[in-house]
Motif scaffolding. Sequence first.
Motif, PDB file in Angstrom:
ATOM      1  N   THR A 139       0.835  -1.209   0.000  1.00 10.86           N
ATOM      2  CA  THR A 139       0.000   0.000   0.000  1.00 10.86           C
ATOM      3  C   THR A 139       0.864   1.251   0.000  1.00 10.86           C
ATOM      4  OG1 THR A 139      -1.691  -1.214   1.226  1.00 10.86           O
ATOM      5  CG2 THR A 139      -1.843   1.189   1.214  1.00 10.86           C
ATOM      6  N   VAL A 140       1.945   1.229   0.782  1.00  9.33           N
ATOM      7  CA  VAL A 140       2.852   2.376   0.811  1.00  9.33           C
ATOM      8  C   VAL A 140       3.480   2.593  -0.566  1.00  9.33           C
ATOM      9  CG1 VAL A 140       4.974   3.289   1.827  1.00  9.33           C
ATOM     10  CG2 VAL A 140       3.318   2.093   3.277  1.00  9.33           C
ATOM     11  N   PHE A 141       3.869   1.502  -1.220  1.00 11.41           N
ATOM     12  CA  PHE A 141       4.476   1.616  -2.541  1.00 11.41           C
ATOM     13  C   PHE A 141       3.504   2.212  -3.552  1.00 11.41           C
ATOM     14  CE2 PHE A 141       5.319  -0.185  -6.752  1.00 11.41           C
ATOM     15  CZ  PHE A 141       6.652   0.181  -6.930  1.00 11.41           C
ATOM     16  N   ILE A 142       2.262   1.787  -3.513  1.00  8.13           N
ATOM     17  CA  ILE A 142       1.261   2.284  -4.459  1.00  8.13           C
ATOM     18  C   ILE A 142       1.008   3.779  -4.236  1.00  8.13           C
ATOM     19  CG2 ILE A 142      -1.159   2.126  -5.138  1.00  8.13           C
ATOM     20  CD1 ILE A 142      -1.000  -0.882  -4.592  1.00  8.13           C
ATOM     21  N   LYS A 143       0.909   4.202  -2.980  1.00  4.86           N
ATOM     22  CA  LYS A 143       0.641   5.615  -2.695  1.00  4.86           C
ATOM     23  C   LYS A 143       1.836   6.500  -3.069  1.00  4.86           C
ATOM     24  CE  LYS A 143      -3.491   5.143  -1.355  1.00  4.86           C
ATOM     25  NZ  LYS A 143      -4.581   5.703  -2.198  1.00  4.86           N
ATOM     26  N   VAL A 144       3.033   5.989  -2.855  1.00  2.00           N
ATOM     27  CA  VAL A 144       4.215   6.753  -3.255  1.00  2.00           C
ATOM     28  C   VAL A 144       4.258   6.887  -4.772  1.00  2.00           C
ATOM     29  CG1 VAL A 144       6.738   6.716  -3.316  1.00  2.00           C
ATOM     30  CG2 VAL A 144       5.543   6.195  -1.191  1.00  2.00           C
ATOM     31  N   CYS A 145       3.897   5.824  -5.464  1.00  2.83           N
ATOM     32  CA  CYS A 145       3.871   5.880  -6.933  1.00  2.83           C
ATOM     33  C   CYS A 145       2.826   6.868  -7.432  1.00  2.83           C
ATOM     34  CB  CYS A 145       3.602   4.487  -7.500  1.00  2.83           C
ATOM     35  SG  CYS A 145       4.998   3.361  -7.352  1.00  2.83           S
ATOM     36  N   GLN A 146       1.705   6.956  -6.729  1.00  2.85           N
ATOM     37  CA  GLN A 146       0.690   7.932  -7.125  1.00  2.85           C
ATOM     38  C   GLN A 146       1.204   9.361  -6.988  1.00  2.85           C
ATOM     39  OE1 GLN A 146      -2.703   6.924  -4.707  1.00  2.85           O
ATOM     40  NE2 GLN A 146      -3.538   5.503  -6.227  1.00  2.85           N
ATOM     41  N   LEU A 147       1.969   9.603  -5.930  1.00  2.00           N
ATOM     42  CA  LEU A 147       2.552  10.931  -5.769  1.00  2.00           C
ATOM     43  C   LEU A 147       3.629  11.200  -6.823  1.00  2.00           C
ATOM     44  CD1 LEU A 147       2.857  11.211  -1.871  1.00  2.00           C
ATOM     45  CD2 LEU A 147       1.275  12.428  -3.367  1.00  2.00           C
ATOM     46  N   LEU A 148       4.415  10.169  -7.138  1.00  2.00           N
ATOM     47  CA  LEU A 148       5.472  10.349  -8.133  1.00  2.00           C
ATOM     48  C   LEU A 148       4.903  10.596  -9.531  1.00  2.00           C
ATOM     49  CD1 LEU A 148       8.094   7.646  -7.088  1.00  2.00           C
ATOM     50  CD2 LEU A 148       8.270  10.130  -6.858  1.00  2.00           C
ATOM     51  N   ALA A 149       3.728  10.062  -9.802  1.00  2.00           N
ATOM     52  CA  ALA A 149       3.104  10.287 -11.105  1.00  2.00           C
ATOM     53  C   ALA A 149       2.834  11.767 -11.343  1.00  2.00           C
ATOM     54  CB  ALA A 149       1.818   9.478 -11.215  1.00  2.00           C
ATOM     55  N   TYR A 150       2.627  12.524 -10.263  1.00  2.00           N
ATOM     56  CA  TYR A 150       2.430  13.972 -10.391  1.00  2.00           C
ATOM     57  C   TYR A 150       3.719  14.758 -10.179  1.00  2.00           C
ATOM     58  CZ  TYR A 150      -2.564  12.885 -10.036  1.00  2.00           C
ATOM     59  OH  TYR A 150      -3.817  12.388 -10.259  1.00  2.00           O
ATOM     60  N   CYS A 151       4.662  14.198  -9.418  1.00  2.00           N
ATOM     61  CA  CYS A 151       5.900  14.930  -9.119  1.00  2.00           C
ATOM     62  C   CYS A 151       6.894  14.893 -10.284  1.00  2.00           C
ATOM     63  CB  CYS A 151       6.567  14.341  -7.875  1.00  2.00           C
ATOM     64  SG  CYS A 151       5.666  14.669  -6.350  1.00  2.00           S
ATOM     65  N   ILE A 152       6.950  13.791 -11.009  1.00  2.00           N
ATOM     66  CA  ILE A 152       7.958  13.653 -12.072  1.00  2.00           C
ATOM     67  C   ILE A 152       7.791  14.697 -13.173  1.00  2.00           C
ATOM     68  CG2 ILE A 152       8.772  12.109 -13.902  1.00  2.00           C
ATOM     69  CD1 ILE A 152       8.430   9.796 -11.989  1.00  2.00           C
ATOM     70  N   PRO A 153       6.572  14.937 -13.699  1.00  2.00           N
ATOM     71  CA  PRO A 153       6.461  16.007 -14.703  1.00  2.00           C
ATOM     72  C   PRO A 153       6.787  17.389 -14.143  1.00  2.00           C
ATOM     73  CG  PRO A 153       4.296  15.199 -14.103  1.00  2.00           C
ATOM     74  CD  PRO A 153       5.278  14.242 -13.529  1.00  2.00           C
ATOM     75  N   LEU A 154       6.576  17.586 -12.834  1.00  2.00           N
ATOM     76  CA  LEU A 154       6.958  18.859 -12.233  1.00  2.00           C
ATOM     77  C   LEU A 154       8.476  19.026 -12.219  1.00  2.00           C
ATOM     78  CD1 LEU A 154       4.485  19.138  -9.207  1.00  2.00           C
ATOM     79  CD2 LEU A 154       4.410  20.356 -11.380  1.00  2.00           C
ATOM     80  N   ILE A 155       9.195  17.939 -11.985  1.00  2.00           N
ATOM     81  CA  ILE A 155      10.663  18.016 -12.016  1.00  2.00           C
ATOM     82  C   ILE A 155      11.140  18.335 -13.431  1.00  2.00           C
ATOM     83  CG2 ILE A 155      12.788  16.705 -11.645  1.00  2.00           C
ATOM     84  CD1 ILE A 155      11.282  15.081  -9.532  1.00  2.00           C
ATOM     85  N   SER A 156      10.538  17.690 -14.412  1.00  2.00           N
ATOM     86  CA  SER A 156      10.901  17.974 -15.811  1.00  2.00           C
ATOM     87  C   SER A 156      10.589  19.420 -16.168  1.00  2.00           C
ATOM     88  CB  SER A 156      10.145  17.018 -16.740  1.00  2.00           C
ATOM     89  OG  SER A 156      10.421  17.316 -18.093  1.00  2.00           O
TER      90      SER A 156
END
Length: 263
Positions: A139-156
Amino acid sequence: MGNKISKKMTNSTNVMCVFSVIALFFGAVGAAFDPLATLIHNAVFKHDVDYMFLYDYDSTVRKITWYFTLYGSSVFMAVMSLVVMILLFKNKGKKNLSSSTASLIIFPTLGSMLLPIFGMIDELSSSISKIKSSDTDQTVFIKVCQLLAYCIPLISGFFLLLTGLLLALRLSGESYSVAVERVEKVAPANEFIPQQMQNQPIQNQFAQPDMNSFRQPEPAAPVAPVLQPTAPDSEPAVKMCPHCGAQLKSATAKFCSTCGQQV
């Protein structure tokens, strides 16, 4: 020929090129995040899944729509970063970059970052509470991935913004400028054709003109004045005697030779 305007131009630097490469990397990772996260999830956890967040939709259209809803910003960042990277590497030694180039990098990037920002804010509150209350690593992995799905384009987008801002700062301090001609509107060609020629057929309008009509007339030869011969002095008419009517011997005679009277 129009008026000339001065326009600042500059070239790209190594730092701009590196930032564009980093932005392309994160944009590509964000565009392919779902299959990458699925591979990591299936490699770590025993419960295998086909998709991380796309779900198993029966309709292909719904699956594509949901993909661009989640990863559309990452796809845009990847394409934008690729274009910027090619442009910067191509103009690394040439002063061909202007303020319009910086604007085309900064403003579209800012616009595409709005959706990930709102999505991350919406997801952040629920994900943190579930991570704290969850007992399983999955569950922790899935929630972190959900946050990364929005954070990665912000980093780019962050590195793309840095690239555009560096270009704008370089232009503001650049002393080099190039003169660009501003072309004025040219009147249609038929306005230069006289009215009498416009009414003629096309083949006659562009026919070779008669060059004899442009030659200056040769000066006329001087004409010698004709002298009129002067008539010789005519002899004075013979006078008649007013008394006897006899003819005088000469016009200058003062007495008549016949009657002896004074004339």
